[in-house]
Design an enzyme around this catalytic site. Sequence first.
Site, PDB file in Angstrom:
ATOM      1  N   HIS A  58     -16.227  24.006  -0.543  1.00  0.00           N
ATOM      2  CA  HIS A  58     -17.464  23.548  -1.184  1.00  0.00           C
ATOM      3  C   HIS A  58     -18.061  22.373  -0.447  1.00  0.00           C
ATOM      4  O   HIS A  58     -17.345  21.566   0.139  1.00  0.00           O
ATOM      5  CB  HIS A  58     -17.227  23.180  -2.654  1.00  0.00           C
ATOM      6  CG  HIS A  58     -16.141  22.174  -2.864  1.00  0.00           C
ATOM      7  ND1 HIS A  58     -14.806  22.511  -2.865  1.00  0.00           N
ATOM      8  CD2 HIS A  58     -16.176  20.840  -3.077  1.00  0.00           C
ATOM      9  CE1 HIS A  58     -14.065  21.442  -3.078  1.00  0.00           C
ATOM     10  NE2 HIS A  58     -14.873  20.402  -3.199  1.00  0.00           N
TER      11      HIS A  58
ATOM     12  N   HIS B 223     -20.512  19.095  -1.155  1.00  0.00           N
ATOM     13  CA  HIS B 223     -21.146  18.214  -2.138  1.00  0.00           C
ATOM     14  C   HIS B 223     -22.525  17.825  -1.607  1.00  0.00           C
ATOM     15  O   HIS B 223     -22.651  17.421  -0.450  1.00  0.00           O
ATOM     16  CB  HIS B 223     -20.357  16.914  -2.302  1.00  0.00           C
ATOM     17  CG  HIS B 223     -18.969  17.076  -2.823  1.00  0.00           C
ATOM     18  ND1 HIS B 223     -18.628  16.770  -4.126  1.00  0.00           N
ATOM     19  CD2 HIS B 223     -17.818  17.475  -2.229  1.00  0.00           C
ATOM     20  CE1 HIS B 223     -17.320  16.971  -4.293  1.00  0.00           C
ATOM     21  NE2 HIS B 223     -16.810  17.401  -3.155  1.00  0.00           N
TER      22      HIS B 223
HETATM   23  P1  AMP Z   1     -13.181  17.884  -3.958  1.00  0.00           P
HETATM   24  O1  AMP Z   1     -12.253  19.068  -3.959  1.00  0.00           O
HETATM   25  O2  AMP Z   1     -12.385  16.626  -3.989  1.00  0.00           O
HETATM   26  O3  AMP Z   1     -14.177  17.918  -2.867  1.00  0.00           O
HETATM   27  O4  AMP Z   1     -14.029  17.830  -5.257  1.00  0.00           O
HETATM   28  C1  AMP Z   1     -14.003  18.732  -6.294  1.00  0.00           C
HETATM   29  C2  AMP Z   1     -15.223  18.415  -7.124  1.00  0.00           C
HETATM   30  O5  AMP Z   1     -15.287  19.381  -8.130  1.00  0.00           O
HETATM   31  C3  AMP Z   1     -15.189  17.034  -7.800  1.00  0.00           C
HETATM   32  O6  AMP Z   1     -16.371  16.344  -7.433  1.00  0.00           O
HETATM   33  C4  AMP Z   1     -15.174  17.370  -9.285  1.00  0.00           C
HETATM   34  O7  AMP Z   1     -15.933  16.474 -10.034  1.00  0.00           O
HETATM   35  C5  AMP Z   1     -15.758  18.760  -9.303  1.00  0.00           C
HETATM   36  N1  AMP Z   1     -15.338  19.636 -10.394  1.00  0.00           N
HETATM   37  C6  AMP Z   1     -14.093  19.810 -10.885  1.00  0.00           C
HETATM   38  N2  AMP Z   1     -14.087  20.746 -11.853  1.00  0.00           N
HETATM   39  C7  AMP Z   1     -15.360  21.193 -11.957  1.00  0.00           C
HETATM   40  C8  AMP Z   1     -16.012  22.164 -12.774  1.00  0.00           C
HETATM   41  N3  AMP Z   1     -15.350  22.881 -13.688  1.00  0.00           N
HETATM   42  N4  AMP Z   1     -17.343  22.356 -12.620  1.00  0.00           N
HETATM   43  C9  AMP Z   1     -18.020  21.639 -11.715  1.00  0.00           C
HETATM   44  N5  AMP Z   1     -17.478  20.719 -10.912  1.00  0.00           N
HETATM   45  C10 AMP Z   1     -16.166  20.485 -11.016  1.00  0.00           C
END
Ligand code: AMP
Length: 144
Positions: free
Chosen positions: A106, A108
């Site tokens: 993903h 951001h």
């Molecule tokens: P990262 O893997 O550290 O890049 O970030 C994972 C991102 O997913 C974080 O910013 C979380 O806030 C976000 N996140 C976790 N669970 C959910 C969800 N169910 N829906 C949307 N975003 C999510």
Amino acid sequence: MDGSASYDSNNIFGKILRGEIPCHRVYEDDETLAFMDVMPQAAGHVLVIPKTPSRNLLDADPSVLARLMPVVQKIARAAKDAFEADGITVIQFNEPAAGQTVFHLHFHIIPRHEGQALRPHSGQMEDGDVLAANAEKIIGELGS
Ligand code: AMP
């Protein structure tokens, strides 16, 4: 890549893609989904993911990236307009040591305003109504 870092379809974004848990969707096509981050680091924080399973950038097929990046750009432009942002931060973490917490690739996309620090990564959960309203703002820009 060794077997310790393979794709596990049980991750939370895999569940979102299968419709097992909800999300605040802003964009979808055959290859890509974009939705609001539930713990935004700033208002309008969106995640863009490919539908093709990959754990992160390190194992992704280049052809998947080639289809994903134009969507990252499209959402970045729409989020910038929707939030009248001064800039957009794009972040992408690979593996726990780098800060990755969800193991489906993903990007951001975070609207930034001059002098405003980012809130913590995976910090506080945002209210669902706020996320829904912010998604609508971005959808409005995508439509124009
Ligand atoms: P990262 O893997 O550290 O890049 O970030 C994972 C991102 O997913 C974080 O910013 C979380 O806030 C976000 N996140 C976790 N669970 C959910 C969800 N169910 N829906 C949307 N975003 C999510």
